[in-house]
Design an enzyme around this catalytic site. Structure first.
Site, PDB file in Angstrom:
ATOM      1  N   LYS A   2      45.481  62.462  26.391  1.00  0.00           N
ATOM      2  CA  LYS A   2      44.513  63.250  27.037  1.00  0.00           C
ATOM      3  C   LYS A   2      44.577  63.165  28.423  1.00  0.00           C
ATOM      4  O   LYS A   2      44.680  62.353  29.234  1.00  0.00           O
ATOM      5  CB  LYS A   2      43.176  63.221  26.487  1.00  0.00           C
ATOM      6  CG  LYS A   2      42.152  64.044  27.005  1.00  0.00           C
ATOM      7  CD  LYS A   2      40.685  63.518  26.725  1.00  0.00           C
ATOM      8  CE  LYS A   2      39.542  64.519  27.390  1.00  0.00           C
ATOM      9  NZ  LYS A   2      38.237  64.074  26.994  1.00  0.00           N
ATOM     10  N   SER A  18      35.488  67.144  24.841  1.00  0.00           N
ATOM     11  CA  SER A  18      36.370  67.761  25.690  1.00  0.00           C
ATOM     12  C   SER A  18      37.699  67.159  25.174  1.00  0.00           C
ATOM     13  O   SER A  18      38.626  67.799  25.871  1.00  0.00           O
ATOM     14  CB  SER A  18      35.996  67.107  27.147  1.00  0.00           C
ATOM     15  OG  SER A  18      36.147  65.537  27.216  1.00  0.00           O
ATOM     16  N   SER A  51      32.630  63.333  23.337  1.00  0.00           N
ATOM     17  CA  SER A  51      33.965  64.284  23.450  1.00  0.00           C
ATOM     18  C   SER A  51      35.107  63.576  22.766  1.00  0.00           C
ATOM     19  O   SER A  51      36.013  64.334  22.611  1.00  0.00           O
ATOM     20  CB  SER A  51      34.559  63.850  25.035  1.00  0.00           C
ATOM     21  OG  SER A  51      33.463  64.831  25.767  1.00  0.00           O
TER      22      SER A  51
END
Length: 463
Positions: A81, A156, A180
Site C-alpha cells: 500500500k 483506504s 482502513s
C-alpha cells in the site's frame, strides 16, 4: 495446479510451493504481471508496478532456493500500500499528487518483507491521505471492486483489497487508522486483521494520527495473514508464532454479540443483509460449542474522542505535504475541519485512552471475543460521495462505517471475517474484536470459521 488456482493460492501456500520447487518465483511473478496487465486497467488497484525489478528479484530468489537457502516468503510476490510503507527510491504518494520526494530507505515493514524473501511487485492505490472509506482520487483515479466494478473496494486500503481479491497478488500490505484494513476486506470478501497498536512498526513514520494507525495486510486466508504478521512484527507475540495460533483450535470461547456501534456524528445504518450475516455467524459459533450471547461494550462517548484524533491527524498530514496546493478541495476541507480541533483537546483525548479502554474492555471480564458488524452495508456504488465536500462526506461515512474506529482508539486487535454474499453477489463481513495483545484468539477463531464456512474458493468474475 493450474494458473488460476495458483493465482488465488495465497502467500502461505505459494511459499510452500516455491520451497518445494513445485513452482518457481519467476513463474509466480510472470503470472501476476500478466494478470495485472490484463485485469487492472478496469480495476485500477495499482498506482505503480515494477515489472523489471520484480522479475530480477524473482530470478534471484530462484537462485537462492536452488542453493538450498530458506526464508519464510522466499520468492513470493507481495504488493505494498502506498502509505506508511516506504520503498527506497520511490515516492510514497499517499494517494495524492502533492508529494514528490522519493524515499531514502525502505521502511521497517518493507525491510522485513524483503529480508523474508518477498518479491515486491508494486504499490497499490488509496484515497488522498488515506482519509476515506472508498478509494477514489483526482490524481490516481477510481479503484473498483472485482466482485462488481460499479461498487467500491472500500478504503483506504482499497487498492490492496482489489488486487488480492482479483488474484493480482497473493497478499498486500494495508494500514488501518479508522478501519482502513477492515472496511476494504469487508467490501472485497477478504480476511483483514488490524493488529495490536505497535505490533508492526511504522518506522520511519512516527505515531500516525495520534496512535490510531496500524500496519497489517489484506489476504485471502487466515493463514496468509498469520504468516505476514510473523514476518513483519517488530513486537513479538505473547504466545508464540501467529501461524501456530491460526493452526490450533480455539477451544470453547465466550462470545459477546452486538449490533450497536459507538455513538458518532449521525445515526448508523445497518441493512438486513449485514444483520443476517451477523446472526448466521452467531448461529455457526453456537453450533461449534461456543457460548454466544448478546452484550454490548460500554462505549460511552468514545466516538467523539476518536473523531478528534482522526480529524486532527488529517490536519497534520495536510500541513506536512510539500505541495498542499495540489490537494483536492475535499482533502483541504478535512484539513480545515481538523484544524479547528485545539491541541489541548487532542492531548486530553490521548490521555483519556486508558480510561476509555478500561471501561470498554470490561466486556472481556466475562467474554473472550466481541462479534459485531464490520460495515453497516454491502459495498456502496463508486462515486457515492463524488463532488461532496468534507463535512457531507464525513457524515455519510459515519453512518455506514461506525463500527471500526473505536478499536483504533483503544489500540487492540480487530478482524474482518468474510460472512457470505448478498443476493446480488456482493461480499458480507463480520468483525471479531479481541482483548489487547490477543491477535492469537482472533486468528484461531477466524480459522475455525474459515474451515466451517470456506470463503477463499469463491473468486470474483474477473478471469
Amino acid at each position: 495446479m493450474d494458473a488460476l488456482e495458483l493465482a488465488y493460492a495465497g502467500i502461505a501456500r505459494q511459499a510452500e510451493l516455491v520451497r518445494e520447487a513445485e513452482v518457481s518465483s519467476r513463474e509466480l511473478v510472470d503470472l501476476y504481471l500478466e494478470r495485472v496487465s490484463r485485469i487492472d486497467p478496469e480495476l485500477n488497484a495499482f498506482r505503480i508496478v515494477w515489472p523489471d525489478r520484480a522479475v530480477a528479484a524473482a530470478d534471484e530468489a530462484d537462485r537462492r532456493r536452488s542453493k538450498g537457502e530458506r526464508a519464510p516468503l522466499l520468492g513470493v510476490p507481495i504488493a505494498i500500500k502506498d502509505e506508511l510503507a516506504e520503498v527506497e527510491g520511490d515516492v510514497t504518494a499517499l494517494g495524492t499528487g502533492a508529494i514528490d520526494r522519493p524515499a531514502n530507505a525502505d521502511s521497517e515493514m518493507v525491510a522485513r518483507l524483503r529480508a523474508a524473501g518477498a518479491v515486491l511487485v508494486g504499490k497499490t492505490n488509496l484515497p488522498e491521505l488515506a482519509i476515506c472509506g472508498f478509494t477514489e482520487s483526482k490524481t490516481w483515479g477510481v479503484s473498483r471492486n472485482p466482485w462488481n466494478p460499479t461498487r467500491t473496494p472500500g478504503g483506504s486500503s482499497g487498492g490492496s483489497a482489489a488486487a488480492v481479491a482479483a488474484g493480482l497478488v497473493g497478499a498486500a500490505s494495508g494500514s488501518d487508522g479508522a478501519g482502513s484494513i477492515r472496511i476494504p476486506a469487508a467490501c472485497c470478501g477478504l480476511f483483514g486483521l488490524k493488529p495490536q497498536r505497535g505490533r508492526i512498526a511504522l518506522a520511519p513514520f512516527g505515531e500516525h494520527w495520534h496512535g490510531l494507525s496500524a500496519n497489517g495486510c489484506l489476504s485471502r486466508t487466515v493463514r496468509d495473514t498469520a504468516l505476514f504478521l510473523d514476518v513483519t512484527a517488530s513486537a513479538a507475540p505473547p504466545e508464540g508464532p501467529f501461524t501456530g495460533a491460526a493452526a490450533r483450535a480455539p477451544g470453547r470461547l465466550r462470545i459477546a454479540v452486538t449490533m450497536r456501534p459507538p455513538r458518532l456524528l449521525v445515526g448508523p445504518v445497518l441493512d438486513d443483509a449485514v444483520r443476517g450475516a451477523l446472526e448466521s455467524t452467531a448461529d455457526l459459533l453456537r453450533s461449534l460449542g461456543h457460548g454466544v450471547g448478546e452484550r454490548a461494550p460500554e462505549f460511552g462517548l468514545v466516538g467523539s474522542r476518536f473523531s478528534l484524533l482522526y480529524l486532527h491527524g488529517i490536519h497534520e498530514d495536510v500541513q506536512a505535504v510539500p505541495h498542499p496546493e495540489r490537494l483536492e478541495p475535499r482533502t483541504r476541507g478535512f484539513g480545515r475541519i481538523g484544524g479547528l480541533v485545539a491541541s489541548r483537546s487532542v492531548r486530553r483525548a490521548v490521555e483519556a485512552i486508558p480510561k476509555h479502554a478500561d471501561r470498554i474492555n470490561r466486556v472481556f471480564d466475562d467474554h473472550d471475543v466481541v462479534l459485531m458488524p464490520t460495515i453497516g452495508v454491502s459495498p456502496v456504488e463508486v462515486g457515492r460521495w463524488e463532488g461532496r465536500g468534507a463535512l457531507r462526506t464525513l457524515l455519510g461515512m459515519s453512518r455506514l462505517y461506525p463500527y471500526t474506529g473505536v478499536w483504533n482508539y483503544t489500540g487492540q486487535p480487530a478482524a474482518a471475517v468474510p460472512a457470505g454474499f448478498t443476493a446480488d453477489g456482493l461480499p458480507l463481513s463480520v468483525q471479531l474484536v479481541g482483548r489487547p495483545n490477543d491477535e492469537a484468539t482472533l486468528l484461531s477463531l477466524a480459522a475455525q470459521i474459515e474451515a466451517e464456512r470456506p470463503w477463499a474458493s469463491r473468486t470474483p468474475p474477473v478471469g
